[in-house]
Design a protein around this motif. Structure first.
Motif, PDB file in Angstrom:
ATOM      1  N   SER A  64      51.743 121.639  92.278  1.00 28.13           N
ATOM      2  CA  SER A  64      52.079 120.313  91.752  1.00 28.13           C
ATOM      3  C   SER A  64      53.503 119.871  92.064  1.00 28.13           C
ATOM      4  O   SER A  64      53.714 118.723  92.505  1.00 28.13           O
ATOM      5  CB  SER A  64      51.845 120.271  90.238  1.00 28.13           C
ATOM      6  N   ASP A 113      53.027 114.682  74.306  1.00 26.27           N
ATOM      7  CA  ASP A 113      52.576 114.706  75.698  1.00 26.27           C
ATOM      8  C   ASP A 113      53.750 114.923  76.646  1.00 26.27           C
ATOM      9  O   ASP A 113      53.648 115.676  77.626  1.00 26.27           O
ATOM     10  CB  ASP A 113      51.846 113.404  76.051  1.00 26.27           C
ATOM     11  N   GLU A 114      54.855 114.252  76.371  1.00 35.53           N
ATOM     12  CA  GLU A 114      56.055 114.428  77.188  1.00 35.53           C
ATOM     13  C   GLU A 114      56.564 115.863  77.067  1.00 35.53           C
ATOM     14  O   GLU A 114      56.968 116.484  78.064  1.00 35.53           O
ATOM     15  CB  GLU A 114      57.151 113.449  76.743  1.00 35.53           C
ATOM     16  N   LYS A 156      49.141 124.364  81.866  1.00 37.56           N
ATOM     17  CA  LYS A 156      48.117 124.229  82.919  1.00 37.56           C
ATOM     18  C   LYS A 156      48.660 124.710  84.261  1.00 37.56           C
ATOM     19  O   LYS A 156      48.454 124.082  85.295  1.00 37.56           O
ATOM     20  CB  LYS A 156      47.676 122.764  83.034  1.00 37.56           C
ATOM     21  N   ASN A 193      54.298 116.697  94.545  1.00 36.29           N
ATOM     22  CA  ASN A 193      55.029 115.523  94.030  1.00 36.29           C
ATOM     23  C   ASN A 193      56.286 115.257  94.847  1.00 36.29           C
ATOM     24  O   ASN A 193      56.601 114.095  95.156  1.00 36.29           O
ATOM     25  CB  ASN A 193      55.400 115.728  92.560  1.00 36.29           C
ATOM     26  N   LYS A 214      54.827 118.620  76.369  1.00 36.42           N
ATOM     27  CA  LYS A 214      53.937 119.526  77.111  1.00 36.42           C
ATOM     28  C   LYS A 214      54.137 119.391  78.618  1.00 36.42           C
ATOM     29  O   LYS A 214      54.114 120.385  79.354  1.00 36.42           O
ATOM     30  CB  LYS A 214      52.482 119.239  76.737  1.00 36.42           C
ATOM     31  N   ASN A 215      54.330 118.168  79.085  1.00 38.10           N
ATOM     32  CA  ASN A 215      54.552 117.937  80.510  1.00 38.10           C
ATOM     33  C   ASN A 215      55.847 118.596  80.982  1.00 38.10           C
ATOM     34  O   ASN A 215      55.904 119.186  82.074  1.00 38.10           O
ATOM     35  CB  ASN A 215      54.596 116.432  80.781  1.00 38.10           C
ATOM     36  N   ASP A 237      55.258 122.338  81.257  1.00 36.81           N
ATOM     37  CA  ASP A 237      54.479 122.635  82.470  1.00 36.81           C
ATOM     38  C   ASP A 237      55.382 122.669  83.709  1.00 36.81           C
ATOM     39  O   ASP A 237      55.302 123.585  84.538  1.00 36.81           O
ATOM     40  CB  ASP A 237      53.388 121.578  82.666  1.00 36.81           C
ATOM     41  N   LYS A 238      56.217 121.656  83.830  1.00 39.60           N
ATOM     42  CA  LYS A 238      57.124 121.571  84.976  1.00 39.60           C
ATOM     43  C   LYS A 238      58.112 122.743  84.982  1.00 39.60           C
ATOM     44  O   LYS A 238      58.399 123.318  86.042  1.00 39.60           O
ATOM     45  CB  LYS A 238      57.896 120.257  84.949  1.00 39.60           C
TER      46      LYS A 238
END
Length: 494
Positions: free
Chosen positions: A473, A284-285, A417, A477, A287-288, A291-292
């Motif tokens: 995003s 998960d980290e 995403k 943020n 993939k995040n 994305d960033k």
């Protein structure tokens, strides 16, 4: 065993951005001055000699600057393994640098082409050992961005002072080359002295050189291929069309490469974290982070491309001065590679390389390099530096397409995403607005420097507002963090 603390991605990215801001701003001050003093021929001579030396840096370093980041990040928490890895890679460099200098001096003294500027090629000769033993890969691997940033600021400010102090006439191109090499030497000395804080002596009998050779050579093949369409163009223009066209191409290419450095800045910061996330199975980290990173590339690349297309004439005339007008068309033609290279860095380094699929990356850039060489060989003799621009565009596009195809499984598993349309819409609106604003300023004869400054500032503000309205995003943020800090400060909470 010792453990090195891992700074946050936010902190590392901020420090990286500080360096990139300097790398963007200082050339805007120094290059216009240097290009006006030295002219196209003087700039071309130094750039050609430097590009020639950089090829030897490339071959003697093998793939260690890239390979070293990944390997150091894997053993950074074990003092012995960290010292052992650094010693092994350093010893390999000793052998390759020695061999490189034998070939370099043979070229300088025995090939007639280099006889016209022997002093210049001798001045840039130390670049090989200084670059190979700068240990940048070590500091990036342990994520010591603070040290890298402090040293970088010192070196760049010293460069600024020395250029304005000693470059006064056309004949000072040798001094210019000496300043660049001398500051490279200071940087390497700092790095080596600071290295003793992290590594210690490891007996030769404990070293294992062979285990590094295969992965280094695989990565080396990709590095050589990439360099063909980042440095060979300058060398081929020099051989086929002379130093004048090298200077023209350098003006366009340097602006674009500065922006590319900004767009790809997150790669060196994020690779150690991607490797760590995969190593610890934190998907998960992982993939995040991807994305960033992709959002970061799109967020910066697209407005820069639209901005250069609209303001190319002002940028070149301010950045390089009169005599470089031919670079206006070249920079407009070249600027799409800002996005192409940004995406290639994302797919090739952050996806393929982090997943130990450097062989896919090597295949892609090798094919692209072949395409680039053939394109340059055909087009440069006919249309000069514009042919090099076309060759670079074609090669970079081919490389990205192959990487994406070979890495399609990893890209699908990443489950990205990112809403690409937001960035195109925001950049398009910004580009139209800046175009209209510039036309108005030209009609009222607004000074060029002020015109470009206002266009850049207005474009940046409009683009930021568009991203906020579109709920991008990263911007949202960042806005939330700023608002939270303002709110806490208003309450007297630190």
């Amino acid at each position: 065993m010792s453990t090195l603390t891992s700074p946050s991605l936010k902190k590392n990215a901020l420090l990286s951005d500080i360096r990139l801001a300097l790398s963007f701003l200082l050339p805007l001050v120094t290059f216009p001055y240097v290009s006006r003093i030295l002219g196209t021929d003087g700039v071309g001579k130094v750039e050609f000699a430097n590009s020639f030396a950089q090829y030897f840096v490339l071959f003697t370093a093998l793939g260690i600057p890239t390979y070293g980041i990944r390997e150091v990040s894997r053993v950074r928490d074990d003092s012995f393994l960290l010292s052992k890895t650094v010693a092994e890679l350093s010893l390999i460099l000793v052998f390759t640098v020695f061999a490189g200098y034998v070939v370099y001096f043979a070229c300088i003294f025995f090939i007639p082409f280099f006889n016209s500027e022997p002093r210049l090629f001798l001045i840039v000769a130390p670049t090989i050992i200084l670059s190979d033993f700068s240990f940048e890969w070590f500091y990036q691997g342990i994520e010591n961005q603070r040290y890298i940033t402090v040293r970088y600021i010192f070196i760049k400010l010293a460069q600024l002072v020395l250029i304005f102090a000693f470059i006064k006439q056309t004949a000072d191109y040798l001094k210019y080359a000496l300043i660049l090499v001398g500051l490279n030497a200071v940087s390497s000395v700092f790095n080596i002295a600071h290295l003793r804080k992290y590594v210690h002596f490891v007996p030769y009998k404990c070293l294992e050189l062979k285990k590094h050779l295969r992965p280094i050579l695989v990565i080396f093949a990709s590095v050589v291929a990439v360099s063909i369409y980042t440095q060979l163009d300058t060398v081929m223009i020099g051989f086929f069309r002379g130093n004048g066209e090298v200077g023209i191409y350098t003006a366009a290419n340097r602006v674009v490469r500065i922006v590319i450095a900004l767009v790809t800045s997150l790669s060196s910061v994020i690779i150690p974290k991607l490797v760590s996330a995969l190593k610890n199975n934190h998907l998960d980290e992982y993939k995040n982070l991807l994305d960033k990173s992709l959002s970061f590339v799109l967020l910066l690349a697209l407005p820069c491309i639209f901005g250069i297309l609209v303001c190319a004439d002002d940028i070149i005339l301010l950045f390089a001065g009169s005599g470089f007008e031919s670079a206006i068309f070249s920079i407009r033609l070249l600027c799409p590679i800002i996005l192409i290279v940004g995406l290639a860095s994302f797919v090739g380094l952050q996806v393929l390389y982090a997943n130990k699929k450097e062989k896919y990356y090597t295949v892609a850039v090798s094919v692209a390099a072949t395409v680039n060489f053939v394109s340059n060989f055909i087009m440069i003799p006919k249309i000069g530096q514009v042919g090099a621009v076309f060759g670079t565009l074609i090669a970079e596009t081919v490389g990205l397409c192959i990487m994406s195809f070979l890495g399609r499984v990893f890209l699908m598993e990443a489950e990205l995403k990112v809403h690409v349309w937001k960035y195109f819409l925001g950049a398009g609106v910004m580009g139209i607005a800046v175009f209209l604003l510039k036309r108005f300023f030209v009609s009222v004869e607004f000074p060029m420097a002020a015109r470009l400054s206002v266009c850049v500032l207005a474009g940046a503000v409009l683009y930021a507002l568009m991203m906020i309205l579109l709920r991008e995003s990263l911007c949202i943020n960042l806005l939330r963090q700023v608002m939270n800090k303002i709110e806490l400060k208003s309450r007297g909470i630190k």
